[in-house]
Write a protein that holds these residues in place. Structure first.
Motif, PDB file in Angstrom:
ATOM      1  N   ILE A  28      34.350  23.825  54.047  1.00  0.00           N
ATOM      2  CA  ILE A  28      33.673  25.089  53.775  1.00  0.00           C
ATOM      3  C   ILE A  28      34.287  26.146  54.681  1.00  0.00           C
ATOM      4  N   GLN A  29      34.931  27.112  54.065  1.00  0.00           N
ATOM      5  CA  GLN A  29      35.631  28.178  54.797  1.00  0.00           C
ATOM      6  C   GLN A  29      36.583  27.602  55.839  1.00  0.00           C
ATOM      7  N   GLY A  30      37.291  26.550  55.453  1.00  0.00           N
ATOM      8  CA  GLY A  30      38.266  25.924  56.338  1.00  0.00           C
ATOM      9  C   GLY A  30      37.675  25.000  57.375  1.00  0.00           C
ATOM     10  N   ILE A  31      36.373  24.746  57.316  1.00  0.00           N
ATOM     11  CA  ILE A  31      35.687  23.902  58.295  1.00  0.00           C
ATOM     12  C   ILE A  31      35.301  22.580  57.639  1.00  0.00           C
ATOM     13  N   ASP A  32      35.754  21.464  58.224  1.00  0.00           N
ATOM     14  CA  ASP A  32      35.339  20.152  57.731  1.00  0.00           C
ATOM     15  C   ASP A  32      33.845  20.001  57.963  1.00  0.00           C
ATOM     16  N   THR A  33      33.122  19.678  56.896  1.00  0.00           N
ATOM     17  CA  THR A  33      31.664  19.599  56.951  1.00  0.00           C
ATOM     18  C   THR A  33      31.221  18.261  56.373  1.00  0.00           C
ATOM     19  N   TRP A  34      30.340  17.572  57.109  1.00  0.00           N
ATOM     20  CA  TRP A  34      29.862  16.262  56.695  1.00  0.00           C
ATOM     21  C   TRP A  34      28.346  16.205  56.738  1.00  0.00           C
ATOM     22  N   LEU A  35      27.774  15.497  55.773  1.00  0.00           N
ATOM     23  CA  LEU A  35      26.347  15.172  55.769  1.00  0.00           C
ATOM     24  C   LEU A  35      26.230  13.699  56.123  1.00  0.00           C
ATOM     25  N   TRP A  36      25.603  13.434  57.270  1.00  0.00           N
ATOM     26  CA  TRP A  36      25.442  12.072  57.785  1.00  0.00           C
ATOM     27  C   TRP A  36      24.029  11.585  57.479  1.00  0.00           C
ATOM     28  N   LEU A  37      23.931  10.325  57.056  1.00  0.00           N
ATOM     29  CA  LEU A  37      22.625   9.721  56.765  1.00  0.00           C
ATOM     30  C   LEU A  37      22.479   8.425  57.535  1.00  0.00           C
TER      31      LEU A  37
END
Length: 151
Positions: A28-37
């Motif tokens: 997102i906008q060059g930023i690695d983004t993760w959803l952790w569960l």
């Protein structure tokens, strides 16, 4: 296989293999983004909606984080001193506001685990020369709860 559908994140697999797994990732906008569960944790629609809203307003959240980083470094500028003196990065600005403006967001982690859900936004000044991070953490209400120096 247990799954859920969300308007922003799409279909999510809720069966974590290990203690905590990434169930969604995107740049997102060059930023690695993760959803952790976390294992045996089921995300509520409310927390997924909050995280989606956070990501849709990420520019504002980055501005909020930068303001908090300026205040943090005004109280204790050792992170700046460390990079200039210990890492030999003499070209870095010593002015706190300028220093923070040069920091980059390297990744964002959206955490839903057995602890309270939170968002971790990692800032670095020289990712190629140093693995030192200032992590700005946002709580369940998407307000800043802490800044931690990590590596």
């Amino acid at each position: 296989m247990k799954k859920t559908e969300h308007w922003y994140f799409g279909q999510l697999n809720l069966e974590a293999v290990d203690d905590t797994d990434v169930i969604w990732e995107k740049e997102i906008q060059g930023i690695d983004t993760w959803l952790w569960l976390g294992k045996n944790v089921e995300p509520s629609t409310g927390i997924l909606d909050l995280y989606a809203q956070f990501l849709e307003n990420i520019e504002d959240k980055i501005k909020d984080a930068r303001k908090a980083l300026i205040a943090y470094l005004n109280d204790d500028s050792y992170y700046i001193d460390f990079h200039i003196e210990e890492c030999g990065l003499e070209d870095l600005p010593t002015d706190i506001t300028e220093f923070v403006s040069k920091m980059t967001v390297t990744n964002v982690g959206l955490w839903i685990d057995s602890e309270k859900p939170h968002i971790a936004m990692d800032f670095m000044i020289a990712p190629d020369e140093s693995d030192e991070i200032l992590c700005v953490k946002f709580g369940e209400d998407a307000k800043i709860i802490s800044i931690d120096w990590e590596s």
